[in-house]
Design a protein around this motif. Structure first.
Motif, mmCIF file in Angstrom:
data_model
loop_
_atom_site.group_PDB
_atom_site.id
_atom_site.type_symbol
_atom_site.label_atom_id
_atom_site.label_comp_id
_atom_site.label_asym_id
_atom_site.label_seq_id
_atom_site.Cartn_x
_atom_site.Cartn_y
_atom_site.Cartn_z
ATOM 1 N N PRO A 105 0.804 -1.223 0.000
ATOM 2 C CA PRO A 105 0.000 0.000 0.000
ATOM 3 C C PRO A 105 0.839 1.275 0.000
ATOM 4 O O PRO A 105 0.494 2.244 -0.686
ATOM 5 C CB PRO A 105 -0.806 -0.124 1.301
ATOM 6 C CG PRO A 105 -0.815 -1.565 1.628
ATOM 7 C CD PRO A 105 0.465 -2.117 1.111
ATOM 8 N N LEU A 106 1.944 1.291 0.756
ATOM 9 C CA LEU A 106 2.797 2.478 0.792
ATOM 10 C C LEU A 106 3.425 2.732 -0.576
ATOM 11 O O LEU A 106 3.488 3.873 -1.056
ATOM 12 C CB LEU A 106 3.887 2.305 1.852
ATOM 13 C CG LEU A 106 3.433 2.368 3.312
ATOM 14 C CD1 LEU A 106 4.554 1.906 4.241
ATOM 15 C CD2 LEU A 106 2.987 3.786 3.684
ATOM 16 N N LEU A 107 3.891 1.670 -1.218
ATOM 17 C CA LEU A 107 4.490 1.798 -2.538
ATOM 18 C C LEU A 107 3.468 2.315 -3.555
ATOM 19 O O LEU A 107 3.763 3.196 -4.370
ATOM 20 C CB LEU A 107 5.050 0.446 -2.985
ATOM 21 C CG LEU A 107 5.639 0.363 -4.389
ATOM 22 C CD1 LEU A 107 6.863 1.266 -4.521
ATOM 23 C CD2 LEU A 107 5.997 -1.086 -4.731
ATOM 24 N N ALA A 108 2.257 1.782 -3.495
ATOM 25 C CA ALA A 108 1.222 2.147 -4.460
ATOM 26 C C ALA A 108 0.812 3.607 -4.322
ATOM 27 O O ALA A 108 0.665 4.325 -5.323
ATOM 28 C CB ALA A 108 0.007 1.240 -4.285
ATOM 29 N N ARG A 109 0.641 4.053 -3.090
ATOM 30 C CA ARG A 109 0.090 5.398 -2.879
ATOM 31 C C ARG A 109 1.153 6.482 -2.765
ATOM 32 O O ARG A 109 0.940 7.620 -3.206
ATOM 33 C CB ARG A 109 -0.788 5.389 -1.616
ATOM 34 C CG ARG A 109 -1.532 6.694 -1.404
ATOM 35 C CD ARG A 109 -2.604 6.584 -0.358
ATOM 36 N NE ARG A 109 -2.967 7.915 0.134
ATOM 37 C CZ ARG A 109 -3.260 8.212 1.376
ATOM 38 N NH1 ARG A 109 -3.257 7.254 2.296
ATOM 39 N NH2 ARG A 109 -3.574 9.443 1.729
ATOM 40 N N PHE A 110 2.305 6.147 -2.201
ATOM 41 C CA PHE A 110 3.322 7.168 -1.937
ATOM 42 C C PHE A 110 4.618 6.970 -2.725
ATOM 43 O O PHE A 110 5.525 7.768 -2.626
ATOM 44 C CB PHE A 110 3.637 7.205 -0.438
ATOM 45 C CG PHE A 110 2.437 7.490 0.418
ATOM 46 C CD1 PHE A 110 1.889 8.760 0.494
ATOM 47 C CD2 PHE A 110 1.828 6.466 1.142
ATOM 48 C CE1 PHE A 110 0.772 9.022 1.276
ATOM 49 C CE2 PHE A 110 0.717 6.715 1.940
ATOM 50 C CZ PHE A 110 0.184 7.997 1.991
ATOM 51 N N GLY A 111 4.708 5.863 -3.466
ATOM 52 C CA GLY A 111 5.888 5.644 -4.294
ATOM 53 C C GLY A 111 7.083 5.092 -3.566
ATOM 54 O O GLY A 111 8.167 4.970 -4.149
ATOM 55 N N LYS A 112 6.922 4.717 -2.310
ATOM 56 C CA LYS A 112 8.042 4.141 -1.556
ATOM 57 C C LYS A 112 7.498 3.295 -0.407
ATOM 58 O O LYS A 112 6.457 3.597 0.191
ATOM 59 C CB LYS A 112 8.955 5.243 -1.010
ATOM 60 C CG LYS A 112 8.286 6.205 -0.059
ATOM 61 C CD LYS A 112 9.243 7.276 0.460
ATOM 62 C CE LYS A 112 9.470 8.367 -0.554
ATOM 63 N NZ LYS A 112 10.240 9.511 0.002
#
Length: 435
Positions: A105-112
């Motif tokens: 979820p962090l990668l998907a929404r914030f790019g990291k």
């Protein structure tokens, strides 16, 4: 280190309601990071692992409100990404296996997304390759700090792709799905896990605006969307706890009713216990187990050969139940081969059952043959230590059936997966004390 003192040999009676599903909770709670809107989740179990994850989300800046028992609202509209690089996160994230599912979820929404090498049960190798290989195929760059055992993935924008998973990992599939719902284009995941809890996650994401098809199969197609909205979600009952109570009733020759079990999501669990000779009665959405006063007999195969019970990806039997099935077999009439395919250290707790008088041959790290006593001799009480969640509950079931008073140390392992277990067991007649 906490301790249970158990006076065994008492028959139990009454009804017990399973908690919300631990393994579903760890996925669903991570998914709240995918939207800035409010998400309400009901039937969250009050257990150590889940509470650790809720605390992690709060440290990340997620606004959390408790509405009632097992019911919370989450709003991730001001996430503190700096926390991911803090020393405190490296400590907190390491203490929980489920923290790995924050990355998608962090990668998907914030790019990291970053995570320290997570802990969890010492039941054998539990590699993370499936998770990160999926992220890399979606276009993320992977990095790993060997000195600190710290993983990271970064991407300006994930792009949909086709992938064939090397294993049908439940947490791996969940993590990749949560990353892919906000990716650009279409993602196809073949050899995806399809457990009921993964189905629950996909249905929740679709209510939030995701476009996932193939739910319940091993081929998922995800059409990426720009953003997700809030929703309300209620978790299924915990199928491992349901199996635990079935085994407990049989071992203690007790008449028990397990309430609201969601029969359609139990898969092979009733069949596995039926093969051990245990009678289960379906009463609407409840399971009634009559007192097995005459014991229970293991069914052989049609040709008379010894029964094998093994774990397999859904709709096969979950590996989390094999420890419980093994301990239940120690008092059955007949023999059974337990084959734990997934984890090579999960059967090592059988030495404690052998100390209690069980007849078990550990064939290798993955297989054990159990020769049942047919209740002609009871297990005897002993002092033991819980090595992991599922072995812990299995030893507790053994102690409740044994003659005399047993002591189980390191019960924090049991508390990681079972809510207020001593209080709930006392309510049905168990003689158990928390020290």
């Amino acid at each position: 280190m906490g301790t249970f003192t158990i006076e065994g040999g008492h028959s139990l009676h009454g009804s017990i309601t399973p908690q919300g599903a631990k393994n579903e909770a760890l996925q669903i709670l991570c998914a709240v990071l995918l939207t800035p809107e409010k998400v309400t989740i009901n039937n969250i179990p009050d257990i150590v692992d889940v509470n650790k994850l809720i605390a992690l989300l709060e440290d990340l800046g997620v606004k959390i409100q408790k509405k009632g028992k097992g019911s919370y609202t989450f709003m991730a509209n001001d996430v503190n990404l700096d926390y991911l690089l803090s020393d405190q996160f490296k400590v907190d994230g390491r203490g929980l296996r489920g923290s790995i599912m924050l990355v998608g979820p962090l990668l998907a929404r914030f790019g990291k997304g970053y995570i320290p090498k997570p802990g969890g049960d010492k039941i054998g190798r539990r590699r993370l390759d499936t998770h990160f290989e999926g992220f890399i195929k979606l276009g993320a760059k992977f990095r790993y700090n060997r000195e600190e055992h710290f993983y990271g993935v970064e991407a300006e924008k994930l792009k949909g792709t086709y992938m064939l998973l090397d294993e049908a990992s439940v947490t791996g599939t969940a993590n990749i799905v949560m990353a892919a719902v906000l990716a650009e284009g279409t993602t196809t995941i073949y050899n995806a896990a399809c457990e009921p809890y993964l189905q629950q996650l996909c249905k929740m994401l679709n209510r939030m605006g995701a476009k996932i098809s193939g739910i319940g199969s091993n081929l998922l197609t995800i059409e990426g969307v720009d953003s997700l909205k809030g929703t309300t979600h209620t978790m299924l009952p915990d199928m491992i706890e349901i199996g635990s109570w079935i085994g407990l009733a049989a071992m203690t020759k007790s008449e028990l009713t397990i309430k609201d079990v969601s029969w359609e999501n139990l898969g092979q669990i009733p069949t596995a216990f039926h093969k051990l000779g245990i009678t289960l009665e379906r009463r609407e959405d409840d399971i009634h187990i009559p007192a097995h006063t005459e014991g229970y007999k293991i069914h052989n195969y049609i040709d008379g050969s010894i029964l094998t019970i093994a774990d397999a990806p859904w709709p096969g039997l979950t590996p989390d139940l094999l420890s419980i099935i093994l301990v239940v077999a120690t008092q059955a009439k007949g023999e059974v081969l337990i084959h734990q395919k997934m984890f090579e250290s999960r059967l090592f707790f059988v030495d404690k059952l052998i100390d209690m008088g069980a007849k078990i041959i550990l064939c290798d790290p993955h297989r054990a043959t159990v020769i049942g006593h047919d209740f002609k001799s009871t297990l005897k009480s002993t002092v033991m230590t819980s090595p992991d969640i599922r072995a812990g509950i299995s030893l507790l079931i053994a102690a409740l059936s044994a003659k005399g008073t047993s002591t189980i140390h390191n019960i924090e392992q049991i508390d990681r997966g079972y809510e207020s277990i001593d209080t709930r067991l006392r309510a049905i007649g168990a003689h158990i004390t928390r020290v």
